[in-house]
Design an enzyme around this catalytic site. Structure first.
Site, PDB file in Angstrom:
ATOM      1  N   VAL A   1     -13.277  -0.560  -1.934  1.00 44.77           N
ATOM      2  CA  VAL A   1     -11.967  -0.281  -1.320  1.00 44.77           C
ATOM      3  C   VAL A   1     -12.129   0.566  -0.057  1.00 44.77           C
ATOM      4  O   VAL A   1     -11.496   0.290   0.977  1.00 44.77           O
ATOM      5  CB  VAL A   1     -11.009   0.392  -2.330  1.00 44.77           C
ATOM      6  CG1 VAL A   1      -9.640   0.613  -1.684  1.00 44.77           C
ATOM      7  CG2 VAL A   1     -10.852  -0.458  -3.585  1.00 44.77           C
TER       8      VAL A   1
ATOM      9  N   LYS B   1      -6.184   4.799  -9.793  1.00 38.69           N
ATOM     10  CA  LYS B   1      -5.139   4.840 -10.834  1.00 38.69           C
ATOM     11  C   LYS B   1      -5.469   5.802 -11.964  1.00 38.69           C
ATOM     12  O   LYS B   1      -4.574   6.340 -12.617  1.00 38.69           O
ATOM     13  CB  LYS B   1      -4.875   3.437 -11.393  1.00 38.69           C
ATOM     14  CG  LYS B   1      -6.097   2.649 -11.839  1.00 38.69           C
ATOM     15  CD  LYS B   1      -6.558   1.691 -10.767  1.00 38.69           C
ATOM     16  CE  LYS B   1      -8.009   1.312 -10.997  1.00 38.69           C
ATOM     17  NZ  LYS B   1      -8.365   0.009 -10.579  1.00 38.69           N
TER      18      LYS B   1
ATOM     19  N   LYS C   1      -1.883   1.617 -15.255  1.00 41.60           N
ATOM     20  CA  LYS C   1      -0.945   1.094 -14.249  1.00 41.60           C
ATOM     21  C   LYS C   1       0.480   1.015 -14.800  1.00 41.60           C
ATOM     22  O   LYS C   1       1.435   1.324 -14.089  1.00 41.60           O
ATOM     23  CB  LYS C   1      -1.435  -0.277 -13.775  1.00 41.60           C
ATOM     24  CG  LYS C   1      -2.735  -0.177 -12.967  1.00 41.60           C
ATOM     25  CD  LYS C   1      -3.370  -1.540 -12.765  1.00 41.60           C
ATOM     26  CE  LYS C   1      -4.608  -1.469 -11.899  1.00 41.60           C
ATOM     27  NZ  LYS C   1      -5.381  -2.722 -11.923  1.00 41.60           N
TER      28      LYS C   1
HETATM   29  N1  HSE Z   1     -10.403  -3.548 -11.965  1.00 37.84           N
HETATM   30  C1  HSE Z   1      -9.080  -3.637 -11.441  1.00 37.84           C
HETATM   31  C2  HSE Z   1      -8.531  -5.013 -11.763  1.00 37.84           C
HETATM   32  C3  HSE Z   1      -9.111  -3.386  -9.958  1.00 37.84           C
HETATM   33  O1  HSE Z   1      -9.320  -5.896 -12.126  1.00 37.84           O
HETATM   34  O2  HSE Z   1      -7.324  -5.229 -11.676  1.00 37.84           O
HETATM   35  C4  HSE Z   1      -7.759  -3.229  -9.318  1.00 37.84           C
HETATM   36  O3  HSE Z   1      -7.077  -2.107  -9.796  1.00 37.84           O
END
Ligand code: HSE
Length: 406
Positions: free
Chosen positions: A12, A100, A200
């Site tokens: 990222v 997150k 999330k």
């Molecule tokens: N590992 C996470 C996913 C990355 O596969 O969604 C994005 O948050």
């Protein structure tokens, strides 16, 4: 010139530098200024990179440079990432993040510090990869109470389930492909076990309902028990297996949060969300149902969301106040096993289960299918506890249950 520093030059972090380079003119037009990546903090050097001269190994260089106004935390992990974020905010620098884990664990504290210091802590990239879901909830849906959210929030598991179903790829091979494409967490157990989706949905619930539920109190089930057989059974029920993260407002201010593999009906648009894509269906007071769809992981999509936060901070200047949330009281979270919902139940014939007897236990059943090994049916308006009690009453202990998303 607006100087930023990137902490962590992984997938990222490198994506953020690339997006700034590729969209330099567009970003300048938006902010009426120039963004400059002044520092990149990482343990490694990147001698081949065009940013090699900006790499530093000492966070204090960034912290003590008054020219750096915004810090972009793309390190991952919690300990050091939290420490640097706290120090940056306390020093009066805004922080944007894709992390997150830190937002779910310490978001409330960090938002409060940002508010106190008159800076911002923004985390659009922490949910849904590139999908602008948090800003949509905060701004476009501001006049609506949010009643509930159902989302496919993990790109890696959606990639695995899609390729197991479409190409017969094995679980291990599909996971390895997702890792190679830069979708998976450093430790992919967080993806596979549902922890990433859980973080999330807790962040989404905090924004939508104003209350943060601790991730550790959520009942979270991943996809490790999903086999090709499970996927075939879901098709017989008229749907697809998806890892669904849900948050709902229940009666009496309780909140129900769950992460589990569910059968999503073919008529629901979430069932067509494949590969690394994520989608978030929001049930809103005035708007009704609205769904956002896009790439949920990957270098440039996630970096696009990080940049949206950087641009917001620059454009709003000091004029915008940091939002925050409260921490939920113990007892706010409802017991998933008592929540009434619709479920797909499959009972194998082994151990002598008789179909007529089983079906007679339930009022509202839709008999869906029967195969060589057993039978499946859908029951509405029932809880997991009641299903277990009914089946145990006739000694049926070997069965599978999936929530059904119509
Ligand atoms: N590992 C996470 C996913 C990355 O596969 O969604 C994005 O948050």
């Amino acid at each position: 010139m607006k100087n930023i520093a990137i902490l962590g030059f992984g997938t990222v972090g490198a994506g953020v530098a690339d997006v700034i380079a590729a969209s330099h003119n567009k970003i300048c037009r938006e902010i009426h200024d120039v963004v400059n990546v002044k520092y990149i903090l990482d343990l490694k050097d990147f001698p081949e990179s065009k940013y090699a001269d900006r790499v530093v190994h000492d966070f204090d260089i960034i912290l003590n440079d008054p020219e750096v106004e915004i810090i972009c935390e793309t390190m991952g992990g919690t300990k050091v990432a939290f420490d640097y974020t706290m120090r940056a905010l306390s020093a009066g620098k805004s922080v944007v993040t894709s992390n997150k884990e830190v937002v779910a664990a310490y978001g409330k504290l960090l938002c409060d510090v940002a508010r106190e210091k008159g800076v911002r802590y923004l985390y659009e990239a922490s949910v849904g990869g590139g999908i602008p879901i948090l800003r949509t909830i905060k701004t476009s849906l501001a006049a609506n109470e949010i009643y509930g959210i159902d989302g496919i929030l993990n790109g890696t598991t959606n990639y695995i389930l899609t390729h197991m179903k479409d190409d017969g790829t094995s679980f291990a091979e599909a996971l390895s492909q997702a890792q190679q494409k830069g979708y998976a967490e450093l430790n992919p157990k967080a993806d596979v076990d549902g922890d990433d989706a859980c973080r999330k949905i807790c962040i989404l619930a905090a924004l939508a309902f104003g209350t943060m539920i601790s991730q550790s109190s959520v009942n979270c089930e991943g996809i490790s028990s999903v086999t090709l057989d499970t996927i075939e059974k879901a098709e017989k029920f008229g749907g697809s297996i998806k890892l669904i993260a849900s948050a709902r407002k229940m009666k009496g201010e309780k909140i129900d949060i769950s992460v589990s593999p569910c059968v999503v009906s073919n008529e629901n648009p979430l069932s067509n969300v494949s590969d690394v894509f994520n989608a978030i269906m929001i049930h809103a007071q005035h708007l009704g149902d609205v769904m956002m769809y896009g790439r949920g992981a990957g270098k440039l999509p996630t970096a696009s969301a990080v940049l949206s936060d950087i641009i917001e901070i620059i454009k709003s200047g000091k004029g915008s106040e940091q939002e925050t949330w409260t921490i939920a009281d113990p007892g706010t979270l409802s017991d998933n096993f008592k929540v009434f919902d619709t479920f797909c139940i499959y009972v194998p014939y082994s151990f002598g289960a008789r179909k007529e007897k089983v079906l007679s236990l339930f009022g509202n059943t839709t008999e869906s299918f029967e195969d060589a090994d057993g039978f499946g049916f859908i029951v509405e308006n029932i809880s997991r506890n009641k299903i277990r009690k009914a089946l145990h009453s006739i000694d049926v202990k070997d069965y599978s249950v999936f929530r059904y998303i119509k």
